[in-house]
Design a protein around this motif. Structure first.
Motif: not given
Length: 97
Positions: A1-13, A49-60
């Motif tokens: 498992m990998k780990n995703a760093l979440i930025s709650p102040n930035e939105q994806v739109s 947040l733990e995430c799957a190995d295929d998660v990338t910052a650009m695509d999720f």
């Protein structure tokens, strides 16, 4: 498992419509800032947040309602409207004040 760093102040739109010449944005969720093998110290409001190995910052992104990391699926953007010529009458002898 990998780990995703979440930025709650930035939105994806994305641009979902146009209001005249102004784009209308639809928010998908919060930005995945980075994906790492190991967590490191961060400052609030960022969180890991733990995430799957295929998660990338650009695509999720992070969906706060479902508390899940979701792949970005953006529908085709509507075309930008073309500028409409103004039907203002032409004046002569006017002064700018």
């Amino acid at each position: 498992m990998k780990n995703a760093l979440i930025s709650p102040n930035e939105q994806v739109s994305y641009i979902s419509a146009w209001d005249g010449q102004t784009p209308v944005y639809t928010v998908l969720g919060q930005r995945v800032a980075e994906v790492a093998d190991a967590q490191f110290e961060i400052a609030p409001p960022l969180f890991w947040l733990e995430c799957a190995d295929d998660v990338t910052a650009m695509d999720f992104y992070y969906n706060a309602k479902s508390q899940a990391i979701v792949q970005i699926q953006i529908p085709e953007s509507p075309p930008q409207p073309t500028a409409v010529a103004s039907n203002q009458p032409v004046t002569t002898g006017s002064q700018t004040l």
